[in-house]
Design a protein around this motif. Sequence first.
Motif, PDB file in Angstrom:
ATOM      1  N   LYS A 184      64.953  10.995  48.994  1.00 57.75           N
ATOM      2  CA  LYS A 184      65.971  10.763  47.960  1.00 57.75           C
ATOM      3  C   LYS A 184      67.320  11.201  48.534  1.00 57.75           C
ATOM      4  O   LYS A 184      67.445  12.317  49.054  1.00 57.75           O
ATOM      5  CB  LYS A 184      65.667  11.559  46.700  1.00 57.75           C
ATOM      6  N   THR A 185      68.310  10.323  48.464  1.00 61.90           N
ATOM      7  CA  THR A 185      69.645  10.632  48.970  1.00 61.90           C
ATOM      8  C   THR A 185      70.648  10.656  47.823  1.00 61.90           C
ATOM      9  O   THR A 185      70.684   9.732  47.005  1.00 61.90           O
ATOM     10  CB  THR A 185      70.080   9.603  50.040  1.00 61.90           C
ATOM     11  N   VAL A 186      71.429  11.727  47.764  1.00 63.24           N
ATOM     12  CA  VAL A 186      72.394  11.919  46.686  1.00 63.24           C
ATOM     13  C   VAL A 186      73.807  11.971  47.278  1.00 63.24           C
ATOM     14  O   VAL A 186      74.044  12.654  48.290  1.00 63.24           O
ATOM     15  CB  VAL A 186      72.092  13.224  45.914  1.00 63.24           C
ATOM     16  N   TRP A 187      74.729  11.227  46.644  1.00 63.18           N
ATOM     17  CA  TRP A 187      76.148  11.270  47.015  1.00 63.18           C
ATOM     18  C   TRP A 187      76.911  12.056  45.958  1.00 63.18           C
ATOM     19  O   TRP A 187      76.651  11.915  44.748  1.00 63.18           O
ATOM     20  CB  TRP A 187      76.724   9.857  47.077  1.00 63.18           C
ATOM     21  N   TYR A 210      63.078  17.805  57.517  1.00 67.47           N
ATOM     22  CA  TYR A 210      63.245  16.363  57.315  1.00 67.47           C
ATOM     23  C   TYR A 210      64.267  16.004  56.239  1.00 67.47           C
ATOM     24  O   TYR A 210      64.389  14.847  55.853  1.00 67.47           O
ATOM     25  CB  TYR A 210      61.890  15.723  56.989  1.00 67.47           C
ATOM     26  N   GLY A 211      65.010  16.968  55.766  1.00 67.93           N
ATOM     27  CA  GLY A 211      66.097  16.692  54.837  1.00 67.93           C
ATOM     28  C   GLY A 211      67.356  17.389  55.307  1.00 67.93           C
ATOM     29  O   GLY A 211      67.387  17.970  56.382  1.00 67.93           O
ATOM     30  N   GLY A 212      68.405  17.317  54.515  1.00 66.59           N
ATOM     31  CA  GLY A 212      69.635  18.017  54.877  1.00 66.59           C
ATOM     32  C   GLY A 212      70.867  17.196  54.585  1.00 66.59           C
ATOM     33  O   GLY A 212      70.804  16.104  54.014  1.00 66.59           O
ATOM     34  N   ALA A 213      72.015  17.726  54.969  1.00 62.28           N
ATOM     35  CA  ALA A 213      73.292  17.053  54.748  1.00 62.28           C
ATOM     36  C   ALA A 213      73.545  16.025  55.848  1.00 62.28           C
ATOM     37  O   ALA A 213      73.277  16.272  57.024  1.00 62.28           O
ATOM     38  CB  ALA A 213      74.416  18.080  54.717  1.00 62.28           C
ATOM     39  N   ASN A 214      74.051  14.851  55.431  1.00 66.27           N
ATOM     40  CA  ASN A 214      74.329  13.773  56.374  1.00 66.27           C
ATOM     41  C   ASN A 214      75.840  13.598  56.530  1.00 66.27           C
ATOM     42  O   ASN A 214      76.581  13.614  55.544  1.00 66.27           O
ATOM     43  CB  ASN A 214      73.727  12.452  55.862  1.00 66.27           C
ATOM     44  N   PRO A 215      76.319  13.410  57.746  1.00 65.43           N
ATOM     45  CA  PRO A 215      77.754  13.157  57.942  1.00 65.43           C
ATOM     46  C   PRO A 215      78.119  11.765  57.447  1.00 65.43           C
ATOM     47  O   PRO A 215      77.425  10.783  57.742  1.00 65.43           O
ATOM     48  CB  PRO A 215      77.925  13.273  59.460  1.00 65.43           C
ATOM     49  N   VAL A 216      79.186  11.647  56.661  1.00 65.52           N
ATOM     50  CA  VAL A 216      79.631  10.347  56.140  1.00 65.52           C
ATOM     51  C   VAL A 216      81.139  10.215  56.341  1.00 65.52           C
ATOM     52  O   VAL A 216      81.860  11.205  56.422  1.00 65.52           O
ATOM     53  CB  VAL A 216      79.282  10.190  54.645  1.00 65.52           C
ATOM     54  N   ILE A 259      73.458  14.152  50.730  1.00 65.68           N
ATOM     55  CA  ILE A 259      72.320  15.035  50.962  1.00 65.68           C
ATOM     56  C   ILE A 259      71.020  14.267  50.783  1.00 65.68           C
ATOM     57  O   ILE A 259      70.838  13.567  49.770  1.00 65.68           O
ATOM     58  CB  ILE A 259      72.355  16.234  49.995  1.00 65.68           C
ATOM     59  N   SER A 260      70.128  14.383  51.757  1.00 68.03           N
ATOM     60  CA  SER A 260      68.806  13.767  51.678  1.00 68.03           C
ATOM     61  C   SER A 260      67.747  14.839  51.500  1.00 68.03           C
ATOM     62  O   SER A 260      67.796  15.889  52.145  1.00 68.03           O
ATOM     63  CB  SER A 260      68.502  12.962  52.950  1.00 68.03           C
ATOM     64  N   ALA A 261      66.781  14.565  50.612  1.00 67.28           N
ATOM     65  CA  ALA A 261      65.696  15.515  50.368  1.00 67.28           C
ATOM     66  C   ALA A 261      64.379  14.749  50.243  1.00 67.28           C
ATOM     67  O   ALA A 261      64.310  13.740  49.534  1.00 67.28           O
ATOM     68  CB  ALA A 261      65.958  16.302  49.090  1.00 67.28           C
ATOM     69  N   PRO A 262      63.319  15.198  50.944  1.00 68.46           N
ATOM     70  CA  PRO A 262      62.022  14.521  50.826  1.00 68.46           C
ATOM     71  C   PRO A 262      61.325  14.896  49.521  1.00 68.46           C
ATOM     72  O   PRO A 262      61.415  16.038  49.062  1.00 68.46           O
ATOM     73  CB  PRO A 262      61.247  15.054  52.036  1.00 68.46           C
TER      74      PRO A 262
END
Length: 279
Positions: free
Chosen positions: A271-274, A122-128, A135-138
Amino acid sequence: MPESVRLAVRKTYKLFIGGAFPRSESGRSYPVRSAAGDFVANAALASRKDVRDAVRAARAASSGWARATAYNRGQILYRVAELLEGRREQFVAYGVPAATVDEAIDRWVWYAGWSDKIATVYGGANPVAGPYFNISAPEATGVVGVVAPADPLLGLVSVVAPAIVTGNTVVVLAAEENPLPAVTLAEVLATSDLPGGVVNLLTGRVAEMAPWLASHMDVNALDLAGVEDASLAADLERDAAENLKRVLRPAPVDWSDDPGTGRMTAFLETKTVWHPKGV
């Protein structure tokens, strides 16, 4: 002289708060009876202050449990399953079918296996569209209040294990009519490697305790699995809205079905981190 008849010592089960077994601060208890109506034991009748004490213990344990590695949480849940296996006959003696006890033990193992996988699923790297890593992490929600379902063991395990395996701590209101499997599970947890305060268990009248749990400002989420009164469920949800608690509404559940991941993800925040890649 007539032969004297020995009276058996009837056990009075206590609450489970912060890894200890205190009596209710009110000093109250209530009789627990078997399906045939025979007196079995006494259980503590928890009060509003007991709810507050349980929430305080859950909050104190929250940060340490959330910081524990997923692998460590999985090991601890597996240890609980090992100890449950050793108590199998005791649960059967309380009227829980042997097959149901086995399902409950297997469910602990199943959730233990998810401990180090749920973040990957349920987390991982997101294409932007830009020169960034996204990156999103639960993460755990925090303190979860749980009204346990009437199924006193498999249902209980099915609501407690998914909440704690992801790093939450819980305050559980045990099934009112049949609390003995729940307090026996608390004895198992106390002798496992689970840190004190991760699971706190109260016995007594759900209608009396649940409103204080729902309105407590240091509780982050509610699982109303065991609330069968629609009016009470609506009142609890209204109380929970005061500090925007996440609420899992009651719904018919066959606890023997594949549990899926829904109860784990229900009490996770993302939590999403840029981060810039550089140019």
